[in-house]
Design a protein around this motif. Structure first.
Motif, PDB file in Angstrom:
ATOM      1  N   LYS A  35       0.827  -1.220   0.000  1.00  0.00           N
ATOM      2  CA  LYS A  35       0.000   0.000   0.000  1.00  0.00           C
ATOM      3  C   LYS A  35       0.862   1.272   0.000  1.00  0.00           C
ATOM      4  N   GLU A  36       2.145   1.152   0.323  1.00  0.00           N
ATOM      5  CA  GLU A  36       3.050   2.296   0.374  1.00  0.00           C
ATOM      6  C   GLU A  36       4.014   2.319  -0.805  1.00  0.00           C
ATOM      7  N   TRP A  37       3.644   1.689  -1.899  1.00  0.00           N
ATOM      8  CA  TRP A  37       4.537   1.536  -3.041  1.00  0.00           C
ATOM      9  C   TRP A  37       5.001   2.872  -3.612  1.00  0.00           C
ATOM     10  N   LYS A  38       4.141   3.904  -3.557  1.00  0.00           N
ATOM     11  CA  LYS A  38       4.541   5.201  -4.120  1.00  0.00           C
ATOM     12  C   LYS A  38       5.692   5.812  -3.320  1.00  0.00           C
ATOM     13  N   LYS A  39       5.612   5.703  -1.988  1.00  0.00           N
ATOM     14  CA  LYS A  39       6.692   6.226  -1.142  1.00  0.00           C
ATOM     15  C   LYS A  39       8.005   5.502  -1.441  1.00  0.00           C
ATOM     16  N   LEU A  40       7.908   4.195  -1.591  1.00  0.00           N
ATOM     17  CA  LEU A  40       9.110   3.393  -1.861  1.00  0.00           C
ATOM     18  C   LEU A  40       9.664   3.685  -3.253  1.00  0.00           C
ATOM     19  N   LEU A  41       8.789   3.900  -4.219  1.00  0.00           N
ATOM     20  CA  LEU A  41       9.239   4.240  -5.572  1.00  0.00           C
ATOM     21  C   LEU A  41      10.051   5.537  -5.558  1.00  0.00           C
ATOM     22  N   VAL A  42       9.572   6.536  -4.828  1.00  0.00           N
ATOM     23  CA  VAL A  42      10.300   7.805  -4.723  1.00  0.00           C
ATOM     24  C   VAL A  42      11.630   7.586  -4.004  1.00  0.00           C
ATOM     25  N   VAL A  44      13.495   4.791  -3.865  1.00  0.00           N
ATOM     26  CA  VAL A  44      14.427   4.091  -4.753  1.00  0.00           C
ATOM     27  C   VAL A  44      14.917   5.032  -5.862  1.00  0.00           C
ATOM     28  N   THR A  45      14.044   5.907  -6.333  1.00  0.00           N
ATOM     29  CA  THR A  45      14.445   6.870  -7.353  1.00  0.00           C
ATOM     30  C   THR A  45      15.453   7.874  -6.788  1.00  0.00           C
ATOM     31  N   ALA A  46      15.286   8.267  -5.522  1.00  0.00           N
ATOM     32  CA  ALA A  46      16.274   9.152  -4.877  1.00  0.00           C
ATOM     33  C   ALA A  46      17.634   8.456  -4.824  1.00  0.00           C
ATOM     34  N   PHE A  47      17.623   7.166  -4.512  1.00  0.00           N
ATOM     35  CA  PHE A  47      18.859   6.378  -4.502  1.00  0.00           C
ATOM     36  C   PHE A  47      19.480   6.364  -5.907  1.00  0.00           C
ATOM     37  N   THR A  48      18.657   6.171  -6.926  1.00  0.00           N
ATOM     38  CA  THR A  48      19.136   6.153  -8.309  1.00  0.00           C
ATOM     39  C   THR A  48      19.734   7.501  -8.702  1.00  0.00           C
ATOM     40  N   ILE A  49      19.087   8.587  -8.305  1.00  0.00           N
ATOM     41  CA  ILE A  49      19.620   9.919  -8.615  1.00  0.00           C
ATOM     42  C   ILE A  49      21.000  10.078  -7.980  1.00  0.00           C
ATOM     43  N   LEU A  98      13.813  12.508   5.688  1.00  0.00           N
ATOM     44  CA  LEU A  98      15.090  11.989   6.143  1.00  0.00           C
ATOM     45  C   LEU A  98      15.446  10.703   5.397  1.00  0.00           C
ATOM     46  N   ASN A  99      14.453   9.825   5.178  1.00  0.00           N
ATOM     47  CA  ASN A  99      14.680   8.602   4.407  1.00  0.00           C
ATOM     48  C   ASN A  99      15.154   8.934   2.993  1.00  0.00           C
ATOM     49  N   TYR A 100      14.555   9.934   2.364  1.00  0.00           N
ATOM     50  CA  TYR A 100      14.927  10.318   1.009  1.00  0.00           C
ATOM     51  C   TYR A 100      16.347  10.877   0.995  1.00  0.00           C
ATOM     52  N   PHE A 101      16.696  11.656   2.007  1.00  0.00           N
ATOM     53  CA  PHE A 101      18.055  12.198   2.098  1.00  0.00           C
ATOM     54  C   PHE A 101      19.074  11.060   2.218  1.00  0.00           C
ATOM     55  N   TYR A 102      18.785  10.090   3.118  1.00  0.00           N
ATOM     56  CA  TYR A 102      19.681   8.946   3.262  1.00  0.00           C
ATOM     57  C   TYR A 102      19.840   8.198   1.947  1.00  0.00           C
ATOM     58  N   GLU A 140      17.947   1.111 -12.377  1.00  0.00           N
ATOM     59  CA  GLU A 140      16.646   1.443 -11.760  1.00  0.00           C
ATOM     60  C   GLU A 140      15.645   0.303 -11.985  1.00  0.00           C
ATOM     61  N   PHE A 141      15.609  -0.220 -13.186  1.00  0.00           N
ATOM     62  CA  PHE A 141      14.709  -1.340 -13.501  1.00  0.00           C
ATOM     63  C   PHE A 141      15.030  -2.541 -12.603  1.00  0.00           C
ATOM     64  N   GLY A 142      16.299  -2.873 -12.467  1.00  0.00           N
ATOM     65  CA  GLY A 142      16.714  -3.986 -11.613  1.00  0.00           C
ATOM     66  C   GLY A 142      16.338  -3.756 -10.155  1.00  0.00           C
ATOM     67  N   GLN A 143      16.535  -2.522  -9.692  1.00  0.00           N
ATOM     68  CA  GLN A 143      16.166  -2.185  -8.316  1.00  0.00           C
ATOM     69  C   GLN A 143      14.668  -2.350  -8.108  1.00  0.00           C
ATOM     70  N   LEU A 144      13.880  -1.930  -9.084  1.00  0.00           N
ATOM     71  CA  LEU A 144      12.427  -2.053  -8.960  1.00  0.00           C
ATOM     72  C   LEU A 144      11.993  -3.512  -8.952  1.00  0.00           C
ATOM     73  N   LEU A 145      12.721  -4.378  -9.659  1.00  0.00           N
ATOM     74  CA  LEU A 145      12.427  -5.809  -9.591  1.00  0.00           C
ATOM     75  C   LEU A 145      12.680  -6.340  -8.176  1.00  0.00           C
ATOM     76  N   ILE A 146      13.779  -5.927  -7.574  1.00  0.00           N
ATOM     77  CA  ILE A 146      14.090  -6.341  -6.201  1.00  0.00           C
ATOM     78  C   ILE A 146      13.006  -5.834  -5.252  1.00  0.00           C
ATOM     79  N   VAL A 147      12.627  -4.566  -5.405  1.00  0.00           N
ATOM     80  CA  VAL A 147      11.582  -3.972  -4.569  1.00  0.00           C
ATOM     81  C   VAL A 147      10.279  -4.758  -4.706  1.00  0.00           C
ATOM     82  N   ALA A 148       9.909  -5.103  -5.935  1.00  0.00           N
ATOM     83  CA  ALA A 148       8.660  -5.848  -6.163  1.00  0.00           C
ATOM     84  C   ALA A 148       8.712  -7.200  -5.450  1.00  0.00           C
ATOM     85  N   ILE A 149       9.842  -7.880  -5.520  1.00  0.00           N
ATOM     86  CA  ILE A 149       9.978  -9.186  -4.852  1.00  0.00           C
ATOM     87  C   ILE A 149       9.868  -9.022  -3.336  1.00  0.00           C
ATOM     88  N   VAL A 150      10.561  -8.021  -2.783  1.00  0.00           N
ATOM     89  CA  VAL A 150      10.506  -7.793  -1.335  1.00  0.00           C
ATOM     90  C   VAL A 150       9.093  -7.436  -0.902  1.00  0.00           C
TER      91      VAL A 150
END
Length: 193
Positions: A35-42, A44-49, A98-102, A140-150
């Protein structure tokens, strides 16, 4: 976008030999449910940036940092992220800025880890924009696959298995911390050689 580098990017992140990056994405994902997939997507994208910035700077030879230092710092970022999950008081993620900054800051460190691999692939190639873009999008695509599995695993264990969200987070984050801590110890040994 260069399709070859896209493929190399997602294959690199999903390669079990480079499981440190998989562990980091697991640590980032551990506290989230579907249910929190949007927060996690942002997140992971911050990590990618973050890793895109240092990947580009390193490939362009603007910054240079010892690979042994980077290989030490990557598991440190995993330990900090997992420990932050373990010490979390709330079940649902709070303090998202803070999570996004990390994620962004730790992405800078992980980008240096990806750079040696990408530099070896690029060789003396003059135009690196397309390969760099393709590689980053592949990561990013690979990370999103990992996120989907988790997230699927977490949803199954919490919702169907009736394990409390807190207990699942403690298990997943503690296991991730333990593996990363062993990597930190190995990194210290390498730095002291």
């Amino acid at each position: 976008m260069d399709a070859l580098y896209f493929e190399l990017g997602w294959q690199h992140i999903l390669n079990w030999e480079g499981y440190d990056h998989i562990l980091f994405v697991i640590a980032l994902s551990a506290i989230y449910l579907m249910k929190e997939w949007k927060k996690l997507l942002v997140l992971v994208t911050a990590f990618t940036i973050g890793h895109s910035i240092t990947l580009a700077l390193s490939v362009l030879h603007i910054i240079r940092i010892s690979s042994s230092l980077v290989e030490f710092l990557i598991p440190v970022t995993i330990c900090i992220t997992a420990l932050s999950n373990i010490l979390r008081k709330d079940e649902e993620p709070q303090n998202l800025q803070l999570n996004y900054f990390y994620a962004l800051f730790f992405g800078l460190i992980h980008g240096l880890g990806f750079s040696n691999y990408l530099k070896s692939l690029l060789g003396t190639q003059a135009n690196i924009v397309q390969p760099l873009l393709g590689f980053n999008i592949g990561l990013e695509f690979g990370q999103l696959l990992i996120v989907a599995i988790v997230m699927l695993l977490s949803g199954t264990i919490v919702n169907i298995g009736r394990v409390s969200r807190r207990d699942w987070n403690m298990f997943l984050s503690s296991a991730t911390f333990g593996i990363a801590f062993l990597m930190v110890v190995q990194g210290v040994r390498e730095l002291l050689k």
